[in-house]
Design an enzyme around this catalytic site. Structure first.
Site, PDB file in Angstrom:
ATOM      1  N   PHE A  94      36.329  46.328  53.346  1.00  0.00           N
ATOM      2  CA  PHE A  94      36.858  45.588  54.498  1.00  0.00           C
ATOM      3  C   PHE A  94      38.322  45.964  54.651  1.00  0.00           C
ATOM      4  O   PHE A  94      39.132  45.726  53.735  1.00  0.00           O
ATOM      5  CB  PHE A  94      36.715  44.078  54.288  1.00  0.00           C
ATOM      6  CG  PHE A  94      36.899  43.275  55.553  1.00  0.00           C
ATOM      7  CD1 PHE A  94      35.806  42.816  56.263  1.00  0.00           C
ATOM      8  CD2 PHE A  94      38.167  42.989  56.041  1.00  0.00           C
ATOM      9  CE1 PHE A  94      35.960  42.088  57.440  1.00  0.00           C
ATOM     10  CE2 PHE A  94      38.346  42.262  57.211  1.00  0.00           C
ATOM     11  CZ  PHE A  94      37.234  41.815  57.912  1.00  0.00           C
ATOM     12  N   ARG A 106      43.359  34.188  12.181  1.00  0.00           N
ATOM     13  CA  ARG A 106      44.711  34.609  11.839  1.00  0.00           C
ATOM     14  C   ARG A 106      45.380  33.574  10.932  1.00  0.00           C
ATOM     15  O   ARG A 106      45.425  32.380  11.254  1.00  0.00           O
ATOM     16  CB  ARG A 106      45.531  34.785  13.112  1.00  0.00           C
ATOM     17  CG  ARG A 106      47.001  35.109  12.902  1.00  0.00           C
ATOM     18  CD  ARG A 106      47.198  36.452  12.265  1.00  0.00           C
ATOM     19  NE  ARG A 106      48.596  36.850  12.282  1.00  0.00           N
ATOM     20  CZ  ARG A 106      49.095  37.866  11.591  1.00  0.00           C
ATOM     21  NH1 ARG A 106      48.300  38.588  10.804  1.00  0.00           N
ATOM     22  NH2 ARG A 106      50.376  38.185  11.686  1.00  0.00           N
ATOM     23  N   GLU A 123      43.952  38.687  48.965  1.00  0.00           N
ATOM     24  CA  GLU A 123      43.201  37.733  49.796  1.00  0.00           C
ATOM     25  C   GLU A 123      43.985  36.448  50.045  1.00  0.00           C
ATOM     26  O   GLU A 123      43.458  35.351  50.045  1.00  0.00           O
ATOM     27  CB  GLU A 123      41.814  37.453  49.190  1.00  0.00           C
ATOM     28  CG  GLU A 123      40.928  38.692  49.212  1.00  0.00           C
ATOM     29  CD  GLU A 123      39.457  38.399  49.046  1.00  0.00           C
ATOM     30  OE1 GLU A 123      39.004  37.321  49.464  1.00  0.00           O
ATOM     31  OE2 GLU A 123      38.755  39.261  48.506  1.00  0.00           O
TER      32      GLU A 123
END
Length: 384
Positions: free
Chosen positions: A123, A268, A363
């Site tokens: 588009f 961790r 957008e």
């Protein structure tokens, strides 16, 4: 989760989750390095009905509801944001625009192969000097007998290189403002349509973003989408749906970053214990979980409104604004939890962080979403 999903929606979510983890995820990091367009994956997604989920089966689609679509899109984004952005554009802006505004002949010729995943669509709205203000676009489509001649340059077009057909907006009446913009269907290979500069992007690197140059590109009047002057309406309709898609992508990437951060925090060790035992980390994880859940409810609510044919423009902008801002915060925190390792390409959170950055931009930027939302609120005559 507050939003209750149907058995069918859960089935679609689980199916796409399995496909996403097994097929899309394993090569996502490699695609990020090579920028290879995953045509084979899109072919498989087409077979699964993921490239035209919202389109009726009669036109090659899946006939799914919007809630199912955003669940599926989020699952794809979880594994690879590049794949998800192509899926989003294909479904919301390309296929839906053709379904809502196309003639029966246009649907048979273009929508059927697009919705079935046989080809990719694009588009073309944005231009070098017209992004958030599409009325300022300079591309023109001048009538010449039974044809229109299109001239202009479109910029930042998703799938600009790999698409087989482009929906493009251009001014047919330059003096009429937004009512002077029309939309056209232009197949690749049409004389005068050239793929220009391919962007070397920070993220979404396996999704090509290009210029599309129209130089005396002649298209027949039969290739106009809807009628003359409807281009702006078509674009805005597509963007409303597309914004739900961006919010869904944001949700998927955020969930991936969150899961990676939780997994890392558990294994961790610092000061003799896993960092997940430290309050500073636990509070960050709690905040991340809260943000993701809030975004999820906004996305599902906007999607449900669309399914119920309730005006959802404001809600789509709210979901897009919140989710896109949220994913940038989540991915940044995920890197922080990983410490120095999060700054390396050995861990996926580095890719998530880069991919997420564009979600507040395309957008409709966050600033544009705030304009849309405030316009709706201030025009609302109901008392708060």
């Amino acid at each position: 989760m507050l939003f209750k999903l149907t058995d069918e929606q859960l089935m679609i979510q689980n199916m796409v989750r399995e496909f996403s983890r097994k097929v899309v995820a394993p090569t996502a990091a490699d695609r990020d390095k090579t920028k290879e367009f995953p045509a084979d994956i899109f072919a498989q997604m087409g077979e699964l009905g993921l490239m035209g989920m919202l389109i009726p089966e009669a036109y090659g689609g899946e006939g799914a509801d919007t809630v199912s679509y955003v669940l599926a899109l989020s699952e794809i984004a979880y594994s690879c944001a590049s794949v998800s952005v192509v899926m989003s554009v294909q479904n919301s802006i390309v296929c839906e625009s053709l379904f809502k505004f196309g003639t029966e002949e246009q649907k048979q010729e273009y929508l059927v192969p697009l919705a079935s995943g046989e080809m990719i669509g694009a588009f073309a709205l944005t231009e070098p000097d017209a992004g958030s203000d599409p009325v300022s676009q300079e591309a023109t489509a001048l009538r010449d007998g039974d044809d229109y001649i299109i001239n202009g340059t479109k910029r930042f077009i998703t799938s600009g290189a790999n698409s087989k057909v482009v929906l493009v907006t251009a001014k047919t009446d330059p003096g009429a403002g937004h009512k002077g913009i029309s939309a056209f269907i232009v197949p690749k290979g049409t004389k005068g349509l050239v793929v220009g500069h391919v962007e070397d992007k920070m993220g979404l690197r396996a999704s090509d973003t290009t210029d599309l140059i129209f130089e005396d590109c002649r298209v027949p009047k039969s290739q106009m989408l809807s009628k003359e002057g409807d281009g702006f309406k078509i674009a805005m309709s597509g963007l409303d749906a597309g914004r739900i898609g961006i919010a869904a992508q944001s949700l998927g990437v955020a969930q991936a970053a969150f899961d990676a951060a939780v997994k890392y925090a558990k294994k961790r060790k610092q000061f003799g214990t896993s960092i997940s035992k430290h309050q500073g980390i636990r509070f960050q994880i709690a905040d991340m979980a809260t943000q993701i859940e809030a975004a999820k409810q906004l996305v599902l609510s906007a999607a449900s409104m669309k399914d119920r044919q309730i005006t959802y423009s404001k809600e789509a902008s709210i979901a897009k604004l919140f989710a896109s801002e949220m994913v940038n915060q989540i991915t940044a925190r995920a890197i922080q939890i990983h410490g120095g390792y999060g700054f390396t390409k050995d861990y996926d959170v580095e890719r998530f962080y880069r991919d997420a950055r564009v979600f507040t931009i395309y957008e409709g930027t966050s600033e544009i979403q705030r304009i849309v939302i405030s316009n709706h609120v201030l025009k609302d005559k109901r008392k708060p």
